[in-house]
Design a protein around this motif. Structure first.
Motif, PDB file in Angstrom:
ATOM      1  N   PRO A   1       8.966   3.920  -9.263  1.00 39.92           N
ATOM      2  CA  PRO A   1       9.983   4.317 -10.239  1.00 39.92           C
ATOM      3  C   PRO A   1       9.760   3.695 -11.617  1.00 39.92           C
ATOM      4  N   ALA A   2       9.350   2.432 -11.678  1.00 36.43           N
ATOM      5  CA  ALA A   2       9.138   1.766 -12.958  1.00 36.43           C
ATOM      6  C   ALA A   2       7.965   2.394 -13.731  1.00 36.43           C
ATOM      7  N   CYS A   3       6.912   2.741 -13.037  1.00 35.14           N
ATOM      8  CA  CYS A   3       5.763   3.391 -13.695  1.00 35.14           C
ATOM      9  C   CYS A   3       6.118   4.796 -14.162  1.00 35.14           C
ATOM     10  N   LEU A   4       6.871   5.506 -13.355  1.00 36.75           N
ATOM     11  CA  LEU A   4       7.202   6.885 -13.690  1.00 36.75           C
ATOM     12  C   LEU A   4       8.155   6.980 -14.875  1.00 36.75           C
ATOM     13  N   THR A   5       8.982   5.955 -15.098  1.00 38.52           N
ATOM     14  CA  THR A   5       9.902   5.994 -16.229  1.00 38.52           C
ATOM     15  C   THR A   5       9.343   5.324 -17.482  1.00 38.52           C
TER      16      THR A   5
ATOM     17  N   LEU B   1       0.811  -1.214   0.000  1.00 37.70           N
ATOM     18  CA  LEU B   1       0.000   0.000   0.000  1.00 37.70           C
ATOM     19  C   LEU B   1       0.844   1.263   0.000  1.00 37.70           C
ATOM     20  N   LEU B   2       2.168   1.118  -0.002  1.00 41.49           N
ATOM     21  CA  LEU B   2       3.040   2.290  -0.002  1.00 41.49           C
ATOM     22  C   LEU B   2       3.483   2.688  -1.404  1.00 41.49           C
ATOM     23  N   THR B   3       3.545   1.735  -2.324  1.00 39.04           N
ATOM     24  CA  THR B   3       3.948   2.035  -3.691  1.00 39.04           C
ATOM     25  C   THR B   3       2.705   2.347  -4.506  1.00 39.04           C
ATOM     26  N   VAL B   4       2.660   3.569  -5.032  1.00 37.51           N
ATOM     27  CA  VAL B   4       1.506   4.008  -5.820  1.00 37.51           C
ATOM     28  C   VAL B   4       1.910   4.000  -7.288  1.00 37.51           C
ATOM     29  N   HIS B   5       1.157   3.269  -8.081  1.00 35.64           N
ATOM     30  CA  HIS B   5       1.465   3.054  -9.495  1.00 35.64           C
ATOM     31  C   HIS B   5       0.615   3.951 -10.385  1.00 35.64           C
TER      32      HIS B   5
ATOM     33  N   GLN C   1      -4.663  -1.246 -14.885  1.00 39.83           N
ATOM     34  CA  GLN C   1      -3.546  -2.062 -14.410  1.00 39.83           C
ATOM     35  C   GLN C   1      -2.292  -1.201 -14.313  1.00 39.83           C
ATOM     36  N   PRO C   2      -1.380  -1.520 -13.369  1.00 37.27           N
ATOM     37  CA  PRO C   2      -0.152  -0.747 -13.245  1.00 37.27           C
ATOM     38  C   PRO C   2       0.668  -0.791 -14.535  1.00 37.27           C
ATOM     39  N   LYS C   3       1.224   0.363 -14.909  1.00 36.36           N
ATOM     40  CA  LYS C   3       2.051   0.422 -16.116  1.00 36.36           C
ATOM     41  C   LYS C   3       3.252  -0.505 -16.003  1.00 36.36           C
ATOM     42  N   CYS C   4       3.755  -0.709 -14.793  1.00 34.48           N
ATOM     43  CA  CYS C   4       4.936  -1.555 -14.590  1.00 34.48           C
ATOM     44  C   CYS C   4       4.564  -3.034 -14.496  1.00 34.48           C
TER      45      CYS C   4
END
Length: 57
Positions: A51-55, A22-26, A32-35
């Motif tokens: 970080p993976a979603c943001l990049t 619940l701490l990592t927001v995608h 669905q999460p981009k990562c």
């Protein structure tokens, strides 16, 4: 003002958590999460910090 002169509506990016983390927001794409993080997705109105979603594009 004509329809052509109106500004485009703001694009809202959807965010959420996946699985038990619940701490990592995608960033979500089609719900669905981009990562591609696994687990049940819960949508949140929080700033994405994965970080993976943001990049990803």
């Amino acid at each position: 003002m004509t329809a052509k002169d109106r500004p485009a509506p703001a694009v809202r990016e959807f965010t959420g958590t996946a699985g038990h983390d619940l701490l990592t927001v995608h960033l979500l794409k089609d719900g669905q999460p981009k990562c591609e993080a696994p687990g049940k997705v819960d949508e949140w109105q929080r700033t994405a910090n994965c970080p993976a979603c943001l990049t990803s594009k």
